[in-house]
Design a protein around this motif. Sequence first.
Motif, PDB file in Angstrom:
ATOM      1  N   LYS A   1       0.860  -1.172   0.000  1.00 41.07           N
ATOM      2  CA  LYS A   1       0.000   0.000   0.000  1.00 41.07           C
ATOM      3  C   LYS A   1       0.892   1.217   0.000  1.00 41.07           C
ATOM      4  N   PHE A   2       0.585   2.145  -0.883  1.00 43.42           N
ATOM      5  CA  PHE A   2       1.469   3.298  -1.058  1.00 43.42           C
ATOM      6  C   PHE A   2       1.203   4.378  -0.025  1.00 43.42           C
ATOM      7  N   THR A  49      -3.208   5.028  -3.641  1.00 42.41           N
ATOM      8  CA  THR A  49      -3.268   4.902  -5.087  1.00 42.41           C
ATOM      9  C   THR A  49      -4.283   3.825  -5.424  1.00 42.41           C
ATOM     10  N   VAL A  50      -5.459   4.276  -5.841  1.00 43.73           N
ATOM     11  CA  VAL A  50      -6.486   3.341  -6.285  1.00 43.73           C
ATOM     12  C   VAL A  50      -6.824   3.716  -7.725  1.00 43.73           C
ATOM     13  N   PHE A  51      -7.627   2.894  -8.382  1.00 43.16           N
ATOM     14  CA  PHE A  51      -8.001   3.198  -9.763  1.00 43.16           C
ATOM     15  C   PHE A  51      -9.237   4.088  -9.738  1.00 43.16           C
ATOM     16  N   ASN A  59     -10.995   5.913 -11.738  1.00 44.58           N
ATOM     17  CA  ASN A  59     -12.100   5.898 -12.699  1.00 44.58           C
ATOM     18  C   ASN A  59     -12.864   4.585 -12.711  1.00 44.58           C
ATOM     19  N   GLN A  60     -12.573   3.724 -11.760  1.00 42.69           N
ATOM     20  CA  GLN A  60     -13.303   2.460 -11.726  1.00 42.69           C
ATOM     21  C   GLN A  60     -14.000   2.325 -10.372  1.00 42.69           C
ATOM     22  N   ARG A  68     -15.496  -1.651   5.267  1.00 43.07           N
ATOM     23  CA  ARG A  68     -16.648  -0.784   5.514  1.00 43.07           C
ATOM     24  C   ARG A  68     -17.035   0.067   4.313  1.00 43.07           C
ATOM     25  N   ALA A  81     -21.567   0.068   1.208  1.00 40.12           N
ATOM     26  CA  ALA A  81     -22.546   1.012   0.662  1.00 40.12           C
ATOM     27  C   ALA A  81     -21.992   1.798  -0.523  1.00 40.12           C
ATOM     28  N   ARG A  82     -20.662   1.802  -0.658  1.00 39.93           N
ATOM     29  CA  ARG A  82     -20.061   2.578  -1.745  1.00 39.93           C
ATOM     30  C   ARG A  82     -19.583   1.691  -2.881  1.00 39.93           C
ATOM     31  N   ASP A 118     -19.763   3.055  -6.401  1.00 40.65           N
ATOM     32  CA  ASP A 118     -19.259   4.409  -6.663  1.00 40.65           C
ATOM     33  C   ASP A 118     -17.838   4.348  -7.215  1.00 40.65           C
ATOM     34  N   ASP A 138     -14.254   9.037  -5.993  1.00 40.65           N
ATOM     35  CA  ASP A 138     -15.186   9.839  -5.202  1.00 40.65           C
ATOM     36  C   ASP A 138     -15.076   9.574  -3.704  1.00 40.65           C
ATOM     37  N   GLN A 192     -11.116   6.781   3.197  1.00 35.73           N
ATOM     38  CA  GLN A 192     -11.751   5.633   2.546  1.00 35.73           C
ATOM     39  C   GLN A 192     -10.869   5.046   1.457  1.00 35.73           C
ATOM     40  N   GLU A 227      -7.453   0.713  -0.413  1.00 30.96           N
ATOM     41  CA  GLU A 227      -6.165   0.163  -0.806  1.00 30.96           C
ATOM     42  C   GLU A 227      -5.757  -0.993   0.099  1.00 30.96           C
ATOM     43  N   MET A 280      -7.621  -3.863  -1.177  1.00 34.43           N
ATOM     44  CA  MET A 280      -6.996  -4.435  -2.376  1.00 34.43           C
ATOM     45  C   MET A 280      -5.822  -5.330  -1.990  1.00 34.43           C
TER      46      MET A 280
END
Lengths: 248, 390
Positions: free
Chosen positions: A88-89, A93-95, A97-98, A138, A141-142, A145, A149, A154, A159, A162
Amino acid sequence: MAKAETLLYLDGVSVSFDGFKALNNLSFLIGRNEMRAIIGPNGAGKTTMMDVITGKTRPDEGELRFDGKIDLTAHDEAEIAGFGIGRKFQKPTVFENQSVRDNLMLALKALRGPFATLFHRDDDAERSRIDTLLATIRLTARRDDLAGDLSHGQKQWLEIGMLLAQDPELLLIDEPAAGMTDAETAATADLLREISKTHSVVVVEHDMAFVRALGVKVTVLHEGSVLAEGSLDHVSNDRRVIDVYLGR
Amino acid sequence: MTLRFLSGGLTGGRLVMLALLLASAILVPLLNLALPESHPLHVPTYAVTLMGKYLTYALLALALDLVWGYCGILSLGHAAFFALGGYAMGMYLMRQIGSRGVYGDPVLPDFMVFLNWDELPWYWYGFDAFSFAMLVALVAPAILAFVFGWFAFRSRVTGVYLSIITQAMTYALLLAFFRNDMGFGGNNGLTDFKDILGFDIQSDATRAGLFAASALALAAGLVLAVAITASKLGKVLIAVRDAESRTRFLGYRVEHYKLFVWTVSAMMAGLAGALYVPQVGIINPGEFAPANSIEAVIWVAVGGRGTLVGPIIGAVLVNFAKSWFTAALPEFWLFALGGLFVFVTLFLPTGIVGLARTATQRLRRMRKSEPDARNTGGSVTTEPRGQAAE
Ligand SMILES: Nc1ncnc2c1ncn2[C@@H]1O[C@H](COP(=O)(O)OP(=O)(O)O)[C@@H](O)[C@H]1O
Ligand SMILES: [Mg+2]
């Protein structure tokens, strides 16, 4: 913790950038299923250490072994991830747009080749694994999304999710509590303690309350090498540690 | 299997586009061939050929969107793959001329007779067979793309540097194909085609057939691109586009993914070039010109990068404008094109399709909020959103 078998072994590792030694003869061991906290002032080389372990940066000298025989200096990022080292950076760093779900899906342990992914189909096992992960971090619910966002905290959790999805043997976690509220920080410490029952974990963190909550052996880095090692109480009473880090 | 891939990605505008392409593959030839010229709905042959040409450009744009829109590889050399496919088709068409050339040689194309060659070079063997030529139209671009990509992606050349070497690639081919001793007709290229698969290449029916083939090829390309981008592989591509190094740390070999999509894209471009050549009647080294590749990038940007349908719309619209301009105000076309690119970059970063999406979203939100005016605060999308962990 019983004297466990060594999972990660660093001996005499040095890295320099234009003559500046970011890592200087760094040596330490991480045991199987051990959790270790790494602290140290900014610029001590904590992130560089993770770069070296994960193949992003090649060491100038020194030995880096994983799981006994694997020489990490001979492999690239994708291969090292394949051996079971996840990361984990410092800057989450997550994607962006996905969707949150797809971020986890991409991380899930599975074949990584282009043809395997081209013909990949999700099944019940995969969906329920993702549901479990979403609950753990947790973010149920997202789930639909965009990851972009999410709030900073979060994203940190996503991350970590992941990382869990990859199910690596060794997790390298760089400053997980940055940008989190106190409640989130405490929850993160709980989560990491849970993870460390079945995985080896190396956590870099500045937040002393967080490190205390982890309750594990601490390694203090300074100018690219180990300054002190031991329990948090032990290192925080060390004169040199107070001088270079805690005292300021 | 394919159907399952498609269920996720073949929605909305894509379905409409697919239906349009399939319908026009039938209707346009029908309106051209079956109706008398006097009929108001008659489509003249020149228009059929012009639209057929636009569709091959659209296939090139679609191919480019696959690598640029979904994997972040800004190719400024895609015209090279297009031209290679075109040359493969051109070689077949040259062999079909037979003894009808100016010099009447039964085997050698005119330019070889002119150069005093007395036998066909080995790499012209087999091009008398249509199926072989079509195979080469796909395989030659694929091989070039694979070899180029193998070196470029392994050594992690990205961004502007990669774009520059793709320009260099097409420029090098331009210079090579200009040379007479390459055996591809030099400066003049390949032209004076007579027939294709035994049909007169100038006849209305052949023109209509080539249009239908272009529409079907584009439809097939769209289905393939949707299947690729809707699969998990497509999600990995987007991951590479947005956070390449993160993707590596997840264990993906980024260079393999790039190589896959780059090679597939080159084959699509090659097919587009092969369909283009019989409709325009010539292929020459000018098709390798760096400016051609840059124009293709503009079509994609105008239509909407990363949308698949957008590049098709962009290619058709921009080329329609180009046809109009080059007839009415030829000296202004380049300025108009440049201006368009600047305008799109500044004001329409998501292109026409992106603009349409935003507009429909806004409209939907407005409609939704009318009956329930209290419930509009803050929410950006129309779907109910879950509460964040607090
Ligand atoms: N790629 C790089 N190029 C040059 N200097 C670097 C690079 N990466 C890290 N450094 C330098 O190495 C030192 C250690 O950095 P880092 O490992 O990020 O520290 P930490 O994570 O402990 O705050 C810093 O002085 C930093 O400026
Ligand atoms: Mg750091």
